[in-house]
Write an enzyme that holds these catalytic residues in place. Structure first.
Site, PDB file in Angstrom:
ATOM      1  N   GLU A   1       0.760  -1.056   0.017  1.00 39.40           N
ATOM      2  CA  GLU A   1       0.059   0.258  -0.133  1.00 39.40           C
ATOM      3  C   GLU A   1       0.925   1.300  -0.165  1.00 39.40           C
ATOM      4  O   GLU A   1       2.060   1.323   0.681  1.00 39.40           O
ATOM      5  CB  GLU A   1      -0.843   0.102   1.174  1.00 39.40           C
ATOM      6  CG  GLU A   1      -1.660   1.140   1.389  1.00 39.40           C
ATOM      7  CD  GLU A   1      -2.433   1.258   2.692  1.00 39.40           C
ATOM      8  OE1 GLU A   1      -3.383   2.123   2.842  1.00 39.40           O
ATOM      9  OE2 GLU A   1      -2.094   0.597   3.647  1.00 39.40           O
TER      10      GLU A   1
ATOM     11  N   LYS B   1      -9.874   2.337  -2.171  1.00 36.61           N
ATOM     12  CA  LYS B   1      -9.993   1.887  -0.878  1.00 36.61           C
ATOM     13  C   LYS B   1     -11.374   2.215  -0.193  1.00 36.61           C
ATOM     14  O   LYS B   1     -11.662   3.302  -0.076  1.00 36.61           O
ATOM     15  CB  LYS B   1      -8.939   2.376   0.083  1.00 36.61           C
ATOM     16  CG  LYS B   1      -8.758   1.719   1.558  1.00 36.61           C
ATOM     17  CD  LYS B   1      -7.583   2.120   2.178  1.00 36.61           C
ATOM     18  CE  LYS B   1      -7.704   1.558   3.455  1.00 36.61           C
ATOM     19  NZ  LYS B   1      -6.281   2.165   4.143  1.00 36.61           N
TER      20      LYS B   1
ATOM     21  N   CYS C   1      -5.427  -2.958   2.756  1.00 34.38           N
ATOM     22  CA  CYS C   1      -5.115  -2.683   4.250  1.00 34.38           C
ATOM     23  C   CYS C   1      -6.326  -2.873   5.084  1.00 34.38           C
ATOM     24  O   CYS C   1      -6.954  -3.977   5.384  1.00 34.38           O
ATOM     25  CB  CYS C   1      -4.444  -1.568   4.572  1.00 34.38           C
ATOM     26  SG  CYS C   1      -3.621  -1.594   6.268  1.00 34.38           S
TER      27      CYS C   1
END
Length: 260
Positions: free
Chosen positions: A44, A110, A144
């Protein structure tokens, strides 16, 4: 369609807010990959570290990092993916970019922004789950914090791989290991987690634990060091099909409609 997929995970020490040095560092790692590969996976925010002040370092979809990724994909004849900070229409995104050998770009923004450190106050959340089709494989892209939310990761699309790129810190590494295994078991898929190492500009420490887990929840390959590393392995479609044929757990999965 390929019945196997060769992958390489780059567990890098991200240099704080220095795009050029990070690209140079990762380039050196990629140069060490001597055999042919299908997919290279970066962590990331691989070009900057997990930054909450993106104003001076955000890139565009025509920026330095994207151009470099396209060059790698072309030269190595493989796909490359990782997340980076993108500014678009005056919004900032933590965006996973997937670039094929042809230069074609696919991306995922995300969904779950890490409110604990203010990510949700700066970045714009994505709302579309992305399944990337590549060489006959269906790859679900996540970033994540998404790992903590099993409903978002739920395999309702019959994907083959759940891919998580991350900056997951040392104090919560046990959760990283446990949740990656859980996502593989419950979704009967390969699960890939690529994490960084080193210490960032906020003094947060990262120790890697990048890994690949099979559909039964067993580790195929895991970094055994807390420093930079390259993890290489091959995934086999037959392993997924065998598990889903012998254990039809996905047939009993709950039906639901996801609401943002």
């Amino acid at each position: 369609m390929q019945d196997k997929l060769k992958i390489n995970l780059i567990q890098s020490n991200t240099i704080w807010k220095d795009i050029s040095k990070n690209i140079q560092n990762i380039q050196q790692k990629i140069n060490q990959i001597s055999e042919e590969t299908d997919l290279i996976i970066l962590p990331e925010m691989f070009s900057t570290g997990f930054v909450i002040e993106p104003e001076e370092i955000a890139e565009t979809m025509n920026g330095k990092s994207i151009n470099w990724m396209q060059q790698i994909a072309c030269k190595k004849n493989c796909a490359i993916t990782g997340s980076l900070i993108i500014k678009e229409n005056n919004n900032y995104y933590n965006r996973l970019v997937f670039i094929e050998p042809s230069g074609k770009i696919k991306f995922y923004d995300k969904k779950h922004l890490f409110s604990h450190v203010g990510e949700r106050n700066i970045y714009t959340a994505g709302s579309i789950k992305k399944i990337i089709e590549y060489k006959g494989w269906r790859i679900a892209a996540f970033i994540c914090y998404d790992l903590r939310f099993p409903v978002w990761s739920r395999n309702t699309e019959n994907y083959d791989i759940a891919l998580y790129v991350a900056n997951w810190p040392k104090p919560r590494i046990n959760a990283w290991n446990s949740l990656l295994k859980a996502r593989a078991i419950e979704n009967i898929c390969y699960t890939i987690g690529v994490n960084r190492v080193g210490t960032d500009g906020n003094k947060m420490e990262y120790i890697g634990h990048s890994q690949i887990i099979n559909p039964q929840g067993n580790s195929i390959k895991k970094s055994t060091v807390t420093t930079e590393d390259i993890i290489s392995t091959t995934l086999y479609k037959a392993e997924i099909l065998t598990n889903r044929t012998n254990f039809k757990f996905l047939d009993d999965r709950d039906k639901f409609t996801f609401q943002n």
